[in-house]
Design an enzyme around this catalytic site. Structure first.
Site, mmCIF file in Angstrom:
data_model
loop_
_atom_site.group_PDB
_atom_site.id
_atom_site.type_symbol
_atom_site.label_atom_id
_atom_site.label_comp_id
_atom_site.label_asym_id
_atom_site.label_seq_id
_atom_site.Cartn_x
_atom_site.Cartn_y
_atom_site.Cartn_z
ATOM 1 N N HIS A 1 37.504 41.042 34.394
ATOM 2 C CA HIS A 1 37.501 42.016 35.492
ATOM 3 C C HIS A 1 38.538 41.679 36.562
ATOM 4 O O HIS A 1 38.617 42.340 37.593
ATOM 5 C CB HIS A 1 36.090 42.059 36.112
ATOM 6 C CG HIS A 1 35.854 43.212 37.019
ATOM 7 N ND1 HIS A 1 35.587 43.073 38.366
ATOM 8 C CD2 HIS A 1 35.830 44.545 36.772
ATOM 9 C CE1 HIS A 1 35.412 44.256 38.913
ATOM 10 N NE2 HIS A 1 35.554 45.166 37.977
ATOM 11 N N LYS B 1 42.190 41.191 38.557
ATOM 12 C CA LYS B 1 43.427 41.948 38.776
ATOM 13 C C LYS B 1 44.455 40.969 39.344
ATOM 14 O O LYS B 1 44.384 40.593 40.519
ATOM 15 C CB LYS B 1 43.226 43.105 39.752
ATOM 16 C CG LYS B 1 42.338 44.237 39.239
ATOM 17 C CD LYS B 1 40.885 44.003 39.530
ATOM 18 C CE LYS B 1 40.024 45.159 39.005
ATOM 19 N NZ LYS B 1 38.596 44.821 39.035
ATOM 20 N N ASP C 1 58.010 36.318 38.747
ATOM 21 C CA ASP C 1 58.957 35.197 38.886
ATOM 22 C C ASP C 1 58.316 33.945 39.484
ATOM 23 O O ASP C 1 59.042 33.054 39.956
ATOM 24 C CB ASP C 1 60.160 35.612 39.747
ATOM 25 C CG ASP C 1 61.055 36.620 39.035
ATOM 26 O OD1 ASP C 1 60.910 36.774 37.810
ATOM 27 O OD2 ASP C 1 61.895 37.245 39.716
ATOM 28 N N HIS D 1 35.547 51.254 46.937
ATOM 29 C CA HIS D 1 35.557 50.266 45.866
ATOM 30 C C HIS D 1 36.024 48.905 46.401
ATOM 31 O O HIS D 1 36.195 47.947 45.654
ATOM 32 C CB HIS D 1 36.494 50.754 44.754
ATOM 33 C CG HIS D 1 36.357 50.038 43.455
ATOM 34 N ND1 HIS D 1 37.332 49.187 42.966
ATOM 35 C CD2 HIS D 1 35.377 50.032 42.528
ATOM 36 C CE1 HIS D 1 36.961 48.705 41.800
ATOM 37 N NE2 HIS D 1 35.770 49.185 41.513
ATOM 38 N N LYS E 1 36.163 45.241 48.118
ATOM 39 C CA LYS E 1 35.288 44.064 47.985
ATOM 40 C C LYS E 1 35.784 42.996 48.960
ATOM 41 O O LYS E 1 36.612 42.150 48.609
ATOM 42 C CB LYS E 1 35.319 43.538 46.550
ATOM 43 C CG LYS E 1 35.145 44.644 45.482
ATOM 44 C CD LYS E 1 35.711 44.184 44.160
ATOM 45 C CE LYS E 1 36.103 45.313 43.245
ATOM 46 N NZ LYS E 1 35.084 46.288 42.965
ATOM 47 N N ASP F 1 32.514 35.494 61.137
ATOM 48 C CA ASP F 1 32.712 34.917 62.478
ATOM 49 C C ASP F 1 34.092 35.180 63.051
ATOM 50 O O ASP F 1 34.561 34.410 63.917
ATOM 51 C CB ASP F 1 32.450 33.406 62.446
ATOM 52 C CG ASP F 1 30.998 33.063 62.144
ATOM 53 O OD1 ASP F 1 30.129 33.937 62.310
ATOM 54 O OD2 ASP F 1 30.740 31.918 61.732
#
Length: 424
Positions: free
Chosen positions: A148, A150, A155, A342, A344, A349
């Protein structure tokens, strides 16, 4: 007697010192104790829209000289993927090594998958395209774990990571739910090698090809700019935060199974004042849910943004059920009505934050390959906090009695979905 008094004094002093520690320093020490690298001198650019992500990433790909490595849950077979592969083919013709890895289940589960013929034609054009863990009979035994993550590395100098796959709806939205909001980031500095190591391990697992050496893992300067400096990117929209302290937290189901679960729970357990969360499939596992409750109970200002709608049936009702219980306990829970979030992210603090691929559900925390970036930066955290506060303008708070306003069917779905927490 003197010895006993000394021990009591030492314990008193240690408690004072512990209380004086800030949550970011406690978390940094915790990550080091777990053997995770924390690197300085990185630059971070938050990409808060699909347009910004793909524009920035495509520009970087055009400048690639040596290699381009991509790891995604899926490439949806639509116009943005077509543009990406067209660009990658051009770079391959220039002699740039292009390796791309995508998850077989992720591909099969989207409504515009890459078919076998397209996969083969892309490979024929010079792109080393590989499907992770192909689905084979009896199929059900291949559903978990899935990749899952990404990650894109160019380079060995630039990396992209976050929550966005490759799909048009990150730009155009979806008619049924409206705009699709998500978060990605561009990283430069030593943390690029940490992200690239994750890709290379997965590539070896999938192909047997071992990528190593300075070509793929170049040395990075340890101090790229003054800690307080920022630069505006060419688009005049994104800020590049320089000299950032970063740790990459990787979840490998075999070797670091509790890594993200531990990250989330420790961020909550050590928070002292405020926690802000946006997460799309909010059905936390027991450990994370317990940490949320404890944070609320000790007076931490816990604010959670949930989407009113979702792209997956049952999940929103289960998320709202959990959110309602936390709201009754004292958390501030908001329902976002401006499309689907979507995103996340978690901010603690006003000191540090995490951006990643991991949802707060069992699939991400107990099953799949995931990666989250922890950024020890007031500036980056402030930028995410501003985003959170901006989204509240399109949100409503879960008031007392909210659950009673839901239909009997919706309440049952929420209750039943909560029972299915270990499987969602």
């Amino acid at each position: 007697m003197m010895k006993r008094a000394f021990l009591c004094f030492a314990m008193f002093v240690s408690v004072i010192i512990l209380d004086a520690q800030t949550s970011d320093s406690i978390m940094a020490n915790h990550l080091r104790e777990r053997g995770l690298n924390i690197s300085d001198g990185n630059s971070v650019r938050l990409l808060t829209t699909g347009h910004d992500k793909f524009e920035d990433m495509f520009d970087a790909i055009r400048e690639a000289k040596s290699f381009i490595h991509l790891e995604y849950f899926n490439f949806r077979n639509d116009s943005i993927a077509s543009l990406l592969f067209h660009l990658l083919v051009q770079k391959a013709k220039e002699g740039v090594e292009v390796r791309a890895l995508y998850d077989a289940f992720g591909n099969a589960s989207n409504n515009k998958p890459i078919k076998s013929a397209m996969h083969d034609s892309i490979r024929a054009l010079g792109i080393d395209l590989v499907k992770f863990s192909p689905l084979t009979f009896p199929w059900v035994n291949r559903i978990i774990p899935r990749d899952h993550r990404k990650i894109v590395v160019i380079d060995g100098k630039i990396a992209y990571t976050g929550g966005m796959n490759v799909a048009d709806y990150y730009i155009d939205g979806i008619p049924e739910i409206g705009d699709w909001h998500d978060m990605h980031m561009r990283v430069e500095g030593e943390a690029v090698n940490d992200l690239h190591e994750i890709f290379c391990k997965m590539w070896y697992k999938s192909t047997g090809e071992y990528l190593m050496g300075e070509k793929y893992f170049p040395q990075h300067p340890t101090n790229v700019a003054d800690a307080s400096s920022t630069n505006i990117s060419a688009s005049d929209r994104q800020i590049t935060h320089c000299n950032q302290r970063i740790s990459i937290v990787d979840r490998d189901p075999k070797y670091t199974a509790d890594a993200i679960r531990d990250l989330f729970s420790e961020m909550l357990n050590t928070a002292q004042h405020k926690v802000l969360i946006i997460n799309p499939y909010f059905v936390p596992t027991h450990r994370v849910r317990k940490a949320l409750k404890k944070a609320v109970d000790r007076g931490v200002d816990v604010q959670i943004l949930l989407s009113a709608k979702s792209d997956i049936p049952l999940t929103p009702e289960a998320s709202h059920y959990v959110g309602n219980n936390l709201a009754k306990r004292g958390a501030k829970v908001y329902l976002y009505h401006g499309g689907f979030h979507h995103t996340k992210i978690m901010m603690v603090d006003d000191l540090y934050c995490t951006v990643g691929s991991s949802n707060m559900d069992s699939r991400s925390l107990r099953c799949d390959y995931e990666v989250n970036t922890v950024i020890f930066s007031k500036d980056v955290t402030a930028e995410l906090t501003d985003l959170f506060n901006e989204q509240l303008k399109s949100s409503t708070i879960m008031e007392k009695g909210y659950w009673g306003t839901r239909s009997l069917g919706k309440r049952f779905q929420g209750w039943f979905g909560n029972l299915l927490t270990p499987f969602l």
